[in-house]
Design a protein around this motif. Structure first.
Motif: not given
Length: 386
Positions: A61-67, A179-196
C-alpha cells in the motif's frame, strides 16, 4: 504489466509450490525422512507466507510492488537453489521458511494488490481473470516438467534448473513491468483498515473464504487417496484429480462472465454450494467411473473461484487505498486454514473414515456460501437509501 504477472505467477506457483510434491519421493530416499515429515516443510512454507501477509500488504500500500516483487523473486530463486543443497530435514525446513516469505512477496496476494492499485473497476475483473486463467495451468505445466527434470538429471540438479529458470524469468519481468508505486500515501489508510476490522461484513468475508479454502485444500491433498479408497485404480484417480486445475480455469471464466448480471458475492456463494453438493455426492456415487468424474467436475468448477472473488469483493467495498493491507489481514487466517485443514482431515480419515471428511468438506462449503449470502444482504442494507 498484466501479461508479465501472468507469466511470473505461473512460474512462481509452479516452482515455489506445486513442484514440491514431485520431490518428495527422491528426497525421502536421500534424506532418510518420511512423507509426513517432508510434507511438514511445505506446510511451514504456507504458514510463513500467511504470517508475513499483513506486513507485505502494508508495504504494498505504501510503496507499490516493483521493488518488493523483484527482491522476492530473487529470494525465491536463491531459496530453490539452496534447497538443492540440503543434507538434513532441518535444512529443508529452513529453506521452506525462506520460500514461504518469498511466496508472500511474489504470488497472488502481491500481484492482485498491484492490479487493484492500477486499474479501475471495469478493467480489474478482466485483469484478474487474465492472470488467474494463465496461472491456473501452473500445476499442469510444472508437475510433468519437474518430473521430467528429476527423471533425467536427479532431484538436486532439477532444482538448480528450476531455480535459475525462475530467477531469469521473474526478476526482470517484475523489475521492468510492475508499476513502482501503489496508491498515494493516505493518512486515513489506518483508519480504513481499523474500521473494516471492526465491522461485521469483513468478518463474514473472512469466515466465507476461510471455510471454503479449508475445504479446497483438503480435497486437493486427499482426493486421489479417497478415489483409490473408493476402488478406482491409482492412474485413474490421479487423472481425474488432475481435472481440478483445468476446471478451476473454467469456473473463473464462468464467474467473470456472470458478473454482468449478478452480484459477485451471490455468484461465489452459488459456486460454493455446488462444491458442497459435490462433496455429498462423492460417497454416494463415487464408486462408479461416471459418478467419480461428475463429483470431481462439480467440485472443480468452484476450485479457483475464491481467487478472483476475494479481491473483487474487497476492492468493491473498501476501495483501493488500503486494499493490500486489508487483503493481507484477510490472508492470514485463510492461509492458516489452507495449511492446517488437510492435516486435520487426514486425521479424521484415519480414525473415522473418508465419508466423514466429505461431510466436513460439504459443511465447510455450505458455511462459506451462507456467510457470503449474509455479507451480500448486509452490504445491500448498508447502501440502501434512508
Amino acid at each position: 504489466m498484466v501479461g508479465a504477472l501472468a507469466i511470473t505467477q505461473t512460474a512462481g506457483y509452479g516452482v515455489l509450490y506445486y513442484a514440491f510434491s514431485v520431490f518428495i519421493p527422491p528426497m525421502s530416499r536421500d534424506l532418510g525422512a518420511g512423507v509426513a515429515e517432508l510434507t511438514g516443510a511445505i506446510t511451514l512454507s504456507v504458514l510463513v507466507s500467511g504470517l508475513a501477509a499483513p506486513f507485505i500488504g502494508r508495504w504494498l500500500d505504501r510503496r507499490g510492488g516493483r521493488g518488493l516483487m523483484t527482491i522476492g523473486s530473487l529470494v525465491g530463486g536463491l531459496g530453490v537453489l539452496a534447497w538443492s543443497q540440503v543434507q538434513h530435514v532441518a535444512h529443508l525446513y529452513a529453506v521452506c521458511a525462506v520460500l514461504g516469505l518469498a511466496s508472500a512477496m511474489v504470488l497472488y496476494e502481491a500481484a492482485f494488490a498491484v492490479i487493484v492499485a492500477w486499474s479501475d473497476a471495469a478493467r480489474r475483473a478482466r485483469a484478474l481473470l487474465a492472470v488467474t486463467v494463465v496461472a491456473g495451468f501452473a500445476s499442469s505445466i510444472f508437475l510433468p516438467l519437474t518430473g521430467l527434470l528429476v527423471d533425467r538429471y536427479g532431484w538436486r540438479q532439477a532444482l538448480v534448473v528450476l531455480a535459475i529458470g525462475y530467477a531469469l524469468t521473474a526478476v526482470p519481468l517484475h523489475a521492468l513491468a510492475v508499476r513502482g508505486r501503489g496508491s498515494p500515501a493516505h493518512a486515513d489508510r489506518g483508519e480504513i483498515v481499523g474500521a473494516a476490522l471492526r465491522e461485521r461484513p469483513f468478518w463474514l468475508l473472512a469466515a466465507a473464504f476461510l471455510t471454503q479454502t479449508g475445504a479446497v485444500s483438503t480435497m486437493g491433498v486427499l482426493l486421489v487417496s479417497y478415489l483409490i479408497a473408493l476402488g478406482h485404480q491409482p492412474v485413474f484417480a490421479a487423472a481425474v484429480a488432475g481435472l481440478l486445475g483445468v476446471l478451476s480455469v473454467t469456473g473463473r471464466l464462468v464467474t467473470t462472465g456472470l458478473q454482468a448480471r449478478w452480484r459477485v458475492a451471490l455468484i461465489t456463494a452459488a459456486m460454493f454450494g455446488v462444491q458442497g453438493l459435490a462433496a455429498v455426492l462423492l460417497p454416494l456415487v463415487g464408486r462408479s467411473v461416471p459418478g467419480a468424474v461428475a463429483g470431481v467436475v462439480l467440485f472443480g468448477l468452484g476450485f479457483g473461484v475464491a481467487t478472483i472473488a476475494r479481491p473483487a469483493l474487497l476492492a468493491d467495498r473498501y476501495g483501493t487505498v488500503a486494499y493490500a493491507s486489508l487483503s493481507g489481514a484477510l490472508a492470514l487466517p485463510i492461509t492458516i486454514s489452507k495449511a492446517v485443514a488437510p492435516l486435520l482431515a487426514a486425521g479424521i480419515a484415519q480414525f473415522v473414515g473418508y465419508p466423514a471428511v466429505m461431510g466436513a468438506v460439504a459443511g465447510a462449503c455450505v458455511a462459506g456460501a451462507l456467510a457470503l449470502v449474509a455479507y451480500d444482504r448486509g452490504t445491500r442494507t448498508d447502501t440502501a437509501p434512508a
